[in-house]
Write a protein that holds these residues in place. Structure first.
Motif, short mmCIF file in Angstrom:
data_model
loop_
_atom_site.label_atom_id
_atom_site.label_comp_id
_atom_site.label_asym_id
_atom_site.label_seq_id
_atom_site.Cartn_x
_atom_site.Cartn_y
_atom_site.Cartn_z
N LEU A 255 -11.87 -15.06 -1.63
CA LEU A 255 -11.55 -13.69 -2.04
C LEU A 255 -11.07 -12.87 -0.85
CD1 LEU A 255 -14.63 -13.00 -4.36
CD2 LEU A 255 -12.34 -13.67 -5.06
N LEU A 256 -11.73 -13.01 0.29
CA LEU A 256 -11.35 -12.24 1.47
C LEU A 256 -9.96 -12.60 1.97
CD1 LEU A 256 -14.75 -12.24 3.40
CD2 LEU A 256 -13.54 -10.22 2.56
N LEU A 257 -9.64 -13.89 1.97
CA LEU A 257 -8.31 -14.30 2.43
C LEU A 257 -7.21 -13.67 1.59
CD1 LEU A 257 -8.91 -18.08 3.23
CD2 LEU A 257 -8.52 -16.24 4.86
N SER A 258 -7.41 -13.63 0.27
CA SER A 258 -6.41 -13.04 -0.62
C SER A 258 -6.23 -11.55 -0.35
CB SER A 258 -6.83 -13.28 -2.08
OG SER A 258 -5.92 -12.66 -2.96
N ILE A 259 -7.35 -10.85 -0.14
CA ILE A 259 -7.28 -9.40 0.08
C ILE A 259 -6.63 -9.10 1.42
CG2 ILE A 259 -8.62 -7.28 0.23
CD1 ILE A 259 -10.77 -8.68 -1.47
N ILE A 260 -6.97 -9.88 2.46
CA ILE A 260 -6.39 -9.65 3.78
C ILE A 260 -4.87 -9.84 3.75
CG2 ILE A 260 -6.26 -10.57 6.13
CD1 ILE A 260 -9.28 -11.16 5.92
N ASN A 261 -4.42 -10.90 3.10
CA ASN A 261 -2.97 -11.12 3.05
C ASN A 261 -2.27 -10.03 2.25
OD1 ASN A 261 -0.69 -13.03 3.68
ND2 ASN A 261 -0.50 -12.93 1.46
N ALA A 262 -2.90 -9.56 1.17
CA ALA A 262 -2.31 -8.46 0.40
C ALA A 262 -2.16 -7.22 1.26
CB ALA A 262 -3.18 -8.17 -0.82
N GLY A 263 -3.17 -6.94 2.09
CA GLY A 263 -3.07 -5.80 2.99
C GLY A 263 -1.97 -5.97 4.02
N MET A 264 -1.80 -7.19 4.50
CA MET A 264 -0.72 -7.47 5.46
C MET A 264 0.66 -7.30 4.82
SD MET A 264 -1.59 -8.29 8.57
CE MET A 264 -3.03 -8.75 9.52
N LEU A 265 0.75 -7.55 3.53
CA LEU A 265 2.02 -7.38 2.83
C LEU A 265 2.36 -5.90 2.64
CD1 LEU A 265 1.83 -10.14 0.06
CD2 LEU A 265 3.76 -9.79 1.60
N THR A 266 1.38 -5.10 2.25
CA THR A 266 1.66 -3.71 1.87
C THR A 266 1.68 -2.75 3.05
OG1 THR A 266 -0.70 -3.37 1.40
CG2 THR A 266 0.71 -4.01 -0.44
N THR A 267 0.76 -2.90 4.00
CA THR A 267 0.58 -1.89 5.04
C THR A 267 1.84 -1.61 5.86
OG1 THR A 267 -1.70 -2.65 5.21
CG2 THR A 267 -0.93 -1.15 6.91
N PRO A 268 2.56 -2.62 6.36
CA PRO A 268 3.74 -2.32 7.19
C PRO A 268 4.84 -1.60 6.45
CG PRO A 268 3.03 -4.62 7.44
CD PRO A 268 2.32 -4.07 6.25
N ARG A 269 4.80 -1.59 5.13
CA ARG A 269 5.88 -0.97 4.36
C ARG A 269 5.74 0.54 4.23
NH1 ARG A 269 5.96 -6.16 3.51
NH2 ARG A 269 7.98 -7.08 2.94
N VAL A 270 4.63 1.09 4.76
CA VAL A 270 4.48 2.55 4.79
C VAL A 270 5.27 3.13 5.96
CG1 VAL A 270 2.83 4.44 4.99
CG2 VAL A 270 2.21 2.38 3.70
N LEU A 271 5.22 2.49 7.11
CA LEU A 271 5.81 3.05 8.33
C LEU A 271 7.32 3.23 8.27
CD1 LEU A 271 3.66 1.29 11.07
CD2 LEU A 271 3.31 3.50 9.98
N PRO A 272 8.10 2.29 7.70
CA PRO A 272 9.55 2.52 7.64
C PRO A 272 9.93 3.78 6.87
CG PRO A 272 9.07 0.22 7.26
CD PRO A 272 7.76 0.93 7.24
N GLY A 273 9.14 4.11 5.83
CA GLY A 273 9.42 5.34 5.09
C GLY A 273 9.22 6.57 5.95
N LEU A 274 8.14 6.58 6.74
CA LEU A 274 7.89 7.70 7.65
C LEU A 274 8.96 7.77 8.74
CD1 LEU A 274 4.02 7.30 8.07
CD2 LEU A 274 5.19 9.07 6.77
#
Length: 280
Positions: A255-274
């Motif tokens: 469960l943890l591995l799935s959640i960590i990878n999901a966070g790695m997918l989504t988090t960097p996509r906030v900064l380009p918008g800013l």
């Protein structure tokens, strides 16, 4: 943790099922308006895009930066949790939790740096393993467990406050339902794919949650489920005895591995918008 806490608050199986279904309906309504926003404004940055459009740059920045900070901090916490669980299986790693956390975060960062295909492929595999693990748990409860559930005549919730707290806990478990909107700018057909992804995701997760709760209600005595901190581990103890701790730990790691990878997918996509709007 949540099924045990909800069982203590809501009492009877019918109230428990109603609570999970009510929150699923609420999340589905949220997914409906977010799907409309993502289709109208398919930009990069997740919720930041909509907050900036509605309330201006200052509020947009606060929402975007808070969103990025929250997920980043969560990834650090999840990495530490992964290190602690791995230390249960391999005691020699017990005193290297921080190093293990950094290693797993770096590994997933490198996987996602290889490109979206690598990151999404990893997430698909992790999600399939997670769903298979949960379904295996459900089957074990119904097929292996001697029937222990004794919920006849179970009491109703003690108060409206109990219902309110239970709903708050359940809604928290649906967190992450809006993850597809982070990829709106990269989607070739957001008007078709984002609503499908949002709605199907909520439906699949709702089905899994209802099955897990039904399995726990079937396998565990009412008093044990209401007081258990980790009801899944308590159920596994009934079936597998001494090895149940190892099985529960392995389930937690998946469960943890799935959640960590999901966070790695989504988090960097906030900064380009800013950065695009000169707010970084």
């Amino acid at each position: 943790r949540v099924p045990g806490e909800v069982a203590a608050l809501l009492g009877s199986p019918w109230w428990i099922a109603a609570g999970w279904l009510l929150c699923a309906a609420y999340v589905m309504l949220c997914a409906n308006y977010v799907a409309e926003l993502a289709t109208m404004l398919p930009g990069m940055g997740g919720p930041y895009v909509y907050a900036k459009r509605a309330f201006g740059e200052l509020t947009g920045f606060v929402v975007g930066f808070s969103d990025w900070s929250l997920i980043t901090a969560s990834l650090a916490f999840l990495g530490v949790a992964f290190g602690e669980y791995l230390g249960i299986l391999f005691p020699e790693l017990t005193h290297h939790t921080a190093a293990t956390a950094l290693a797993i975060l770096l590994l997933f960062a490198l996987v996602n740096a290889c490109g979206l295909r690598a990151g999404s492929g990893t997430q698909k595999l992790a999600s399939v393993l997670k769903a298979m693990a949960l379904l295996s748990f459900v089957l074990a409860c119904f097929l292996i467990s001697p029937r222990h559930g004794d919920w006849q005549g179970a009491p109703s919730p003690a108060s409206l406050a109990s219902i309110g707290i239970a709903v708050q806990l359940i809604i928290g478990t649906y967190g992450g339902w809006n993850a597809p909107v982070y990829f709106a700018a990269e989607d070739r057909d957001p008007g078709r794919n984002l609503p499908r992804s949002l709605f199907s995701g909520v439906l699949v997760v709702t089905g899994l949650y209802l099955l897990v709760n039904a399995a726990l209600l079937y396998a565990l005595p009412a008093a044990q489920l209401r007081t258990s901190i980790l009801p899944a581990a308590a159920a596994l103890q009934l079936f597998f005895g001494g090895v149940s701790g190892t099985i529960a730990t392995m389930l937690a790691l998946v469960l943890l591995l799935s959640i960590i990878n999901a966070g790695m997918l989504t988090t960097p996509r906030v900064l380009p918008g800013l950065r695009r709007d000169r707010l970084l």
